[in-house]
Design a protein around this motif. Sequence first.
Motif, PDB file in Angstrom:
ATOM      1  N   HIS A   5       0.857  -1.180   0.000  1.00 27.71           N
ATOM      2  CA  HIS A   5       0.000   0.000   0.000  1.00 27.71           C
ATOM      3  C   HIS A   5       0.892   1.228   0.000  1.00 27.71           C
ATOM      4  N   GLU A   6       0.553   2.200  -0.810  1.00 26.70           N
ATOM      5  CA  GLU A   6       1.315   3.443  -0.851  1.00 26.70           C
ATOM      6  C   GLU A   6       1.018   4.263   0.391  1.00 26.70           C
ATOM      7  N   ALA A   7       2.070   4.695   1.074  1.00 30.26           N
ATOM      8  CA  ALA A   7       1.889   5.562   2.238  1.00 30.26           C
ATOM      9  C   ALA A   7       1.591   6.970   1.748  1.00 30.26           C
ATOM     10  N   LYS A   8       0.486   7.508   2.200  1.00 31.90           N
ATOM     11  CA  LYS A   8       0.096   8.854   1.803  1.00 31.90           C
ATOM     12  C   LYS A   8       0.363   9.805   2.952  1.00 31.90           C
ATOM     13  N   HIS A   9       0.806  11.002   2.599  1.00 39.27           N
ATOM     14  CA  HIS A   9       1.068  12.022   3.617  1.00 39.27           C
ATOM     15  C   HIS A   9      -0.228  12.782   3.860  1.00 39.27           C
ATOM     16  N   GLU A  10      -1.117  12.136   4.602  1.00 38.75           N
ATOM     17  CA  GLU A  10      -2.405  12.733   4.947  1.00 38.75           C
ATOM     18  C   GLU A  10      -2.569  12.705   6.459  1.00 38.75           C
ATOM     19  N   ALA A  11      -3.082  13.795   6.997  1.00 43.52           N
ATOM     20  CA  ALA A  11      -3.275  13.884   8.443  1.00 43.52           C
ATOM     21  C   ALA A  11      -4.339  12.895   8.894  1.00 43.52           C
ATOM     22  N   ASP A  12      -4.054  12.203  10.002  1.00 46.34           N
ATOM     23  CA  ASP A  12      -5.056  11.280  10.531  1.00 46.34           C
ATOM     24  C   ASP A  12      -5.838  11.884  11.700  1.00 46.34           C
ATOM     25  N   TYR A  13      -5.331  12.974  12.291  1.00 48.53           N
ATOM     26  CA  TYR A  13      -6.126  13.708  13.271  1.00 48.53           C
ATOM     27  C   TYR A  13      -5.631  15.144  13.378  1.00 48.53           C
ATOM     28  N   PHE A  14      -6.483  16.004  13.915  1.00 48.90           N
ATOM     29  CA  PHE A  14      -6.214  17.424  14.079  1.00 48.90           C
ATOM     30  C   PHE A  14      -6.409  17.798  15.547  1.00 48.90           C
ATOM     31  N   LEU A  15      -5.667  18.790  15.983  1.00 45.62           N
ATOM     32  CA  LEU A  15      -5.829  19.337  17.329  1.00 45.62           C
ATOM     33  C   LEU A  15      -5.999  20.845  17.203  1.00 45.62           C
ATOM     34  N   ARG A  16      -6.853  21.427  18.047  1.00 41.79           N
ATOM     35  CA  ARG A  16      -7.034  22.871  18.062  1.00 41.79           C
ATOM     36  C   ARG A  16      -6.958  23.359  19.499  1.00 41.79           C
ATOM     37  N   ASN A  17      -6.197  24.461  19.703  1.00 37.92           N
ATOM     38  CA  ASN A  17      -6.018  25.031  21.046  1.00 37.92           C
ATOM     39  C   ASN A  17      -5.709  23.913  22.045  1.00 37.92           C
ATOM     40  N   PHE A  18      -4.585  23.273  21.845  1.00 38.82           N
ATOM     41  CA  PHE A  18      -4.251  22.043  22.555  1.00 38.82           C
ATOM     42  C   PHE A  18      -3.008  22.186  23.436  1.00 38.82           C
ATOM     43  N   SER A  19      -2.833  21.211  24.288  1.00 41.70           N
ATOM     44  CA  SER A  19      -1.636  21.054  25.114  1.00 41.70           C
ATOM     45  C   SER A  19      -1.382  19.560  25.254  1.00 41.70           C
ATOM     46  N   VAL A  20      -0.165  19.118  24.905  1.00 43.93           N
ATOM     47  CA  VAL A  20       0.222  17.715  25.024  1.00 43.93           C
ATOM     48  C   VAL A  20       1.406  17.654  25.972  1.00 43.93           C
ATOM     49  N   LYS A  21       1.290  16.856  27.039  1.00 46.30           N
ATOM     50  CA  LYS A  21       2.347  16.751  28.039  1.00 46.30           C
ATOM     51  C   LYS A  21       2.926  15.349  28.027  1.00 46.30           C
ATOM     52  N   SER A  22       4.242  15.270  28.283  1.00 44.65           N
ATOM     53  CA  SER A  22       4.875  13.961  28.455  1.00 44.65           C
ATOM     54  C   SER A  22       5.600  13.963  29.800  1.00 44.65           C
ATOM     55  N   PHE A  23       5.614  12.780  30.425  1.00 42.68           N
ATOM     56  CA  PHE A  23       6.149  12.650  31.774  1.00 42.68           C
ATOM     57  C   PHE A  23       7.248  11.594  31.806  1.00 42.68           C
ATOM     58  N   THR A  24       8.149  11.703  32.786  1.00 46.43           N
ATOM     59  CA  THR A  24       9.165  10.680  32.998  1.00 46.43           C
ATOM     60  C   THR A  24       8.496   9.471  33.651  1.00 46.43           C
ATOM     61  N   PRO A  25       9.155   8.316  33.673  1.00 50.57           N
ATOM     62  CA  PRO A  25       8.565   7.149  34.354  1.00 50.57           C
ATOM     63  C   PRO A  25       8.284   7.407  35.838  1.00 50.57           C
ATOM     64  N   GLN A  26       8.985   8.371  36.448  1.00 52.64           N
ATOM     65  CA  GLN A  26       8.757   8.706  37.850  1.00 52.64           C
ATOM     66  C   GLN A  26       7.589   9.676  38.028  1.00 52.64           C
ATOM     67  N   GLY A  27       7.002  10.143  36.936  1.00 50.56           N
ATOM     68  CA  GLY A  27       5.849  11.034  37.014  1.00 50.56           C
ATOM     69  C   GLY A  27       6.177  12.512  36.951  1.00 50.56           C
ATOM     70  N   ARG A  28       7.447  12.869  36.748  1.00 52.53           N
ATOM     71  CA  ARG A  28       7.845  14.279  36.648  1.00 52.53           C
ATOM     72  C   ARG A  28       7.569  14.779  35.236  1.00 52.53           C
ATOM     73  N   LEU A  29       7.051  16.002  35.121  1.00 53.95           N
ATOM     74  CA  LEU A  29       6.776  16.596  33.813  1.00 53.95           C
ATOM     75  C   LEU A  29       8.080  16.755  33.044  1.00 53.95           C
ATOM     76  N   LYS A  30       8.132  16.202  31.834  1.00 52.14           N
ATOM     77  CA  LYS A  30       9.345  16.260  31.004  1.00 52.14           C
ATOM     78  C   LYS A  30       9.220  17.338  29.938  1.00 52.14           C
ATOM     79  N   SER A  31       8.061  17.391  29.261  1.00 55.23           N
ATOM     80  CA  SER A  31       7.871  18.397  28.223  1.00 55.23           C
ATOM     81  C   SER A  31       6.389  18.653  28.004  1.00 55.23           C
ATOM     82  N   GLU A  32       6.124  19.807  27.382  1.00 54.18           N
ATOM     83  CA  GLU A  32       4.758  20.183  27.044  1.00 54.18           C
ATOM     84  C   GLU A  32       4.798  20.957  25.739  1.00 54.18           C
ATOM     85  N   ILE A  33       3.894  20.606  24.833  1.00 52.85           N
ATOM     86  CA  ILE A  33       3.738  21.336  23.580  1.00 52.85           C
ATOM     87  C   ILE A  33       2.331  21.900  23.548  1.00 52.85           C
ATOM     88  N   GLN A  34       2.242  23.210  23.299  1.00 57.41           N
ATOM     89  CA  GLN A  34       0.950  23.873  23.141  1.00 57.41           C
ATOM     90  C   GLN A  34       0.910  24.490  21.749  1.00 57.41           C
TER      91      GLN A  34
END
Length: 187
Positions: free
Chosen positions: A26-55
């Motif tokens: 199957h040909e891989a197409k460069h098409e978005a599979d989801y959209f976010l609006r006015n968002f914040s995505v956080k990632s945490f370390t295994p110990q639960g400490r905030l590592k990064s956030e993208i808004q």
Amino acid sequence: MGVLALGTYWLARTTPGVSNAVNGQHEAKHEADYFLRNFSVKSFTPQGRLKSEIQGVEARHYPDTDTLEIEQPRFRSYNDVGAVTIATAKHAISNGDASQVQLMGDAVVTRDPPPAQKDQPQMEIRSDFLHLFANDEKVKTDKPVSIRRGKDTFQADNLDYDNLDRVLQMHGRVHGLLLPHVPAAKP
């Protein structure tokens, strides 16, 4: 019957997408599979400490490259000793785990000193393009760049900054202004 079989074979081979489906590909197409609006995505370390956030104002995820394209991004990253790096731009492309972020258009990366070293000045890097490597604490660009660290300022044609090794390499036409540090008066 043979002409019909050859015609069918030719049609299957020349029709877009069908030939690859016949072969199990199957040909891989460069098409978005989801959209976010006015968002914040956080990632945490295994110990639960905030590592990064993208808004951001808007983002599109592309599964073929596992990238997130972001409009008006604001990226915040915390290292192991609590130092904060903040990055902003008009547009950004982040890989899946946000360990690499390409900032485009009025890109600014600001690095605050760790809490235990508040006597160190803040560092700010500005360019039209900055490539931020969050896990390795590096910033690179092949575009003209300006750096401000406390009251000192520098301009260069490109930059390679490694915060862990404390090495700042500026190339091309480099100009700098170093101002004397005046210690605060003791009461």
